[in-house]
Design an enzyme around this catalytic site. Structure first.
Site, short mmCIF file in Angstrom:
data_model
loop_
_atom_site.label_atom_id
_atom_site.label_comp_id
_atom_site.label_asym_id
_atom_site.label_seq_id
_atom_site.Cartn_x
_atom_site.Cartn_y
_atom_site.Cartn_z
N ASP A 165 4.01 -1.07 2.84
CA ASP A 165 4.86 -2.21 3.19
C ASP A 165 6.29 -2.04 2.70
O ASP A 165 7.02 -3.03 2.57
CB ASP A 165 4.26 -3.50 2.64
CG ASP A 165 4.05 -3.44 1.14
OD1 ASP A 165 3.57 -2.41 0.64
OD2 ASP A 165 4.37 -4.42 0.44
N ARG A 172 10.45 6.46 10.95
CA ARG A 172 9.54 5.56 10.23
C ARG A 172 8.24 5.41 11.01
O ARG A 172 7.15 5.41 10.44
CB ARG A 172 10.20 4.19 10.03
CG ARG A 172 11.41 4.21 9.08
CD ARG A 172 11.84 2.80 8.68
NE ARG A 172 12.26 1.98 9.81
CZ ARG A 172 13.50 1.90 10.28
NH1 ARG A 172 14.47 2.62 9.71
NH2 ARG A 172 13.80 1.10 11.30
N LYS A 194 0.91 -10.34 1.47
CA LYS A 194 1.29 -9.85 0.15
C LYS A 194 2.68 -10.41 -0.21
O LYS A 194 3.58 -10.45 0.61
CB LYS A 194 1.30 -8.32 0.17
CG LYS A 194 1.76 -7.64 -1.13
CD LYS A 194 3.24 -7.26 -1.00
CE LYS A 194 3.72 -6.48 -2.19
NZ LYS A 194 3.40 -5.08 -2.12
N GLU A 238 0.70 -11.22 -6.59
CA GLU A 238 1.21 -10.03 -7.30
C GLU A 238 2.42 -10.35 -8.18
O GLU A 238 3.56 -10.23 -7.75
CB GLU A 238 1.59 -8.94 -6.30
CG GLU A 238 2.10 -7.67 -6.98
CD GLU A 238 2.55 -6.60 -6.00
OE1 GLU A 238 2.99 -5.53 -6.45
OE2 GLU A 238 2.47 -6.83 -4.77
N LYS A 259 -3.19 -8.62 -7.34
CA LYS A 259 -2.62 -7.28 -7.45
C LYS A 259 -1.85 -7.20 -8.77
O LYS A 259 -0.63 -7.26 -8.80
CB LYS A 259 -1.71 -6.96 -6.26
CG LYS A 259 -1.25 -5.50 -6.23
CD LYS A 259 -0.57 -5.13 -4.93
CE LYS A 259 -0.10 -3.69 -4.97
NZ LYS A 259 0.49 -3.24 -3.69
N SER A 313 -0.09 0.64 -8.86
CA SER A 313 0.04 1.83 -9.71
C SER A 313 1.30 1.79 -10.56
O SER A 313 1.34 2.38 -11.64
CB SER A 313 0.03 3.10 -8.85
OG SER A 313 1.05 3.06 -7.86
N GLY A 314 2.34 1.11 -10.09
CA GLY A 314 3.51 0.83 -10.91
C GLY A 314 4.27 2.03 -11.44
O GLY A 314 4.87 1.95 -12.51
N GLY A 315 4.27 3.15 -10.73
CA GLY A 315 5.02 4.31 -11.19
C GLY A 315 4.21 5.32 -11.96
O GLY A 315 4.73 6.34 -12.42
N SER A 365 -4.64 -0.99 -4.90
CA SER A 365 -3.71 -1.25 -3.81
C SER A 365 -2.47 -0.41 -4.10
O SER A 365 -1.48 -0.91 -4.63
CB SER A 365 -3.37 -2.75 -3.73
OG SER A 365 -2.42 -2.98 -2.70
N TYR A 412 11.99 -2.84 -4.23
CA TYR A 412 11.98 -2.29 -2.88
C TYR A 412 12.11 -3.41 -1.88
O TYR A 412 11.96 -4.56 -2.22
CB TYR A 412 10.70 -1.47 -2.62
CG TYR A 412 9.42 -2.24 -2.70
CD1 TYR A 412 8.90 -2.87 -1.56
CD2 TYR A 412 8.71 -2.36 -3.87
CE1 TYR A 412 7.71 -3.57 -1.62
CE2 TYR A 412 7.52 -3.05 -3.94
CZ TYR A 412 7.03 -3.65 -2.80
OH TYR A 412 5.84 -4.35 -2.87
#
Length: 389
Positions: free
Chosen positions: A64, A86, A176, A216, A258, A300-302, A327, A389
């Protein structure tokens, strides 16, 4: 109805010291009836959708990214940020044969929800054929929060009901909304309450229009703090989130979470093992998340691809009252993108890379991942300070 002023825990106060005036709490059974009534004709469908996404051995593919962020991904392999590029990348992902064995839902950007493949098939149809639920990012991004400690809030509530209704017609079945909390920024009480209230309002609106809301509040990895500090902040954030979800009569059986994993700050001197991360993360969940919630789909956050999978696996070494799964965005796509390089002749190898990562996380959701055979690229971290993002 008369109101009461709550003055006990400090978390019940707005930044600046003004006490919140709240309605006297209703018993849980009354709140549940209110939630079911509010969800209306979609109640059964919301529960079915949430349970389908939270099915054994499967998780969510998050693609997304906004057009601007997708452009950054493409630029990393030398491609221009055009709609056709894309489309080509997302077509590569969403038409991977066998993906539905490991992926139960895919979060799409609005452009992708309405797009088709180069041969004319709607992306939504491609997902439905593999029994993957189409989802949609509905927030409008982060903007500065006045009066805070250089923090942000997430915009997008204006017009959300009509947008959700249109997304449902287009085939989306879950939504989301991502907001963030920064530990180096405090976080301030104002930012935490703004995050919790925004998530709750979004969740209620999404359910009213047939979409299962993913809730989230991402706690960024930024900082050099210890894992104990992350646990403290996470407990505070999720306490606020669930209070306001209940206040807005959100049906807990029809949502997905999330959360961030509870880890030390990215710049902390000591790195935590998967076992320690699992211990602290599950402690937070057990203290704050009702068992009625069907699925915990971690971001996962990096973290590196392998770190994210190892940590998920560690959390599934003992029974949980929820479906504890993934996710992931970058932690599923990083190797895929590097393999593809925008070249048609690399498409088969890139799809194979996607299946390898999806299968690894599927195995981790079942608590059976060993980490054997992983590449050095998959072990590289992807942390970006202040990631938006």
């Amino acid at each position: 109805m008369s109101s009461v002023k709550l003055s006990a825990p400090s978390s019940l106060w707005i930044g600046g010291g003004r006490p919140l005036t709240r309605r006297a709490a209703f018993p849980p059974e009354i709140r549940r009836v209110a939630a079911v009534i509010r969800a209306g004709s979609y109640t059964d469908e919301l529960v079915r959708t949430a349970k389908t996404i939270a099915s054994p051995g499967r998780g969510i593919l998050a693609i997304d990214e906004s057009n601007a962020t997708c452009g950054k991904r493409l630029a990393s392999i030398g491609l221009d940020n055009t709609e056709s590029n894309r489309q080509a990348y997302r077509q590569l992902l969403l038409t991977t044969p066998g993906l539905g064995e490991y992926i139960s839902g895919a979060i799409l950007f609005e452009e992708t929800l309405y797009q088709s493949t180069t041969y004319g098939k709607k992306f939504v149809e491609c997902l439905n054929e593999q029994k993957i639920m189409p989802g949609i990012k509905v927030d409008k991004g982060l903007v500065p929060l006045p009066g805070s400690n250089n923090e942000t809030w997430c915009q997008g509530l204006d017009g959300l009901a009509s947008r959700c209704a249109e997304y449902y017609k287009q085939g989306a079945r879950f939504a989301k909304w991502r907001t963030v909390v920064s530990i180096p920024c405090g976080p301030s009480a104002l930012a935490v309450k703004e995050a919790a209230w925004g998530l709750a309002r979004y969740a209620a609106i999404a359910q009213d229009n047939g979409l299962v809301p993913i809730v989230e509040p991402e706690i960024l990895l930024d900082g050099d703090h210890a894992i104990e500090r992350t646990l403290e902040v996470a407990e505070n954030v999720w306490s606020e989130v669930f209070y306001y979800l209940a206040e807005n009569n959100v049906l807990f059986e029809g949502i997905l979470l999330k959360p961030s994993m509870v880890t030390p700050g990215a710049e902390h001197k000591e790195k935590a093992s998967p076992e320690i991360i699992a211990k602290y993360t599950l402690t937070m969940l057990k203290r704050r998340v009702p068992p009625a919630v069907p699925g915990i789909m971690f971001l996962s956050g990096g973290q590196s691809e392998v770190e994210a999978t190892l940590n998920l696996n560690a959390m599934n070494q003992s029974p949980n009252p929820w479906h504890v799964s993934f996710s992931y965005a970058r932690a599923l796509q990083n190797t895929v993108l590097k393999t593809w390089q925008g070249r048609p002749e690399n498409a088969e190898a890139a799809r194979k890379a996607l299946l390898i990562r999806a299968k690894a996380n599927s195995t981790a959701q079942l608590g059976q991942y060993s980490g054997e055979g992983e590449t050095d690229d998959a072990k590289k971290g992807m942390f970006q300070k202040g990631y938006t993002y």
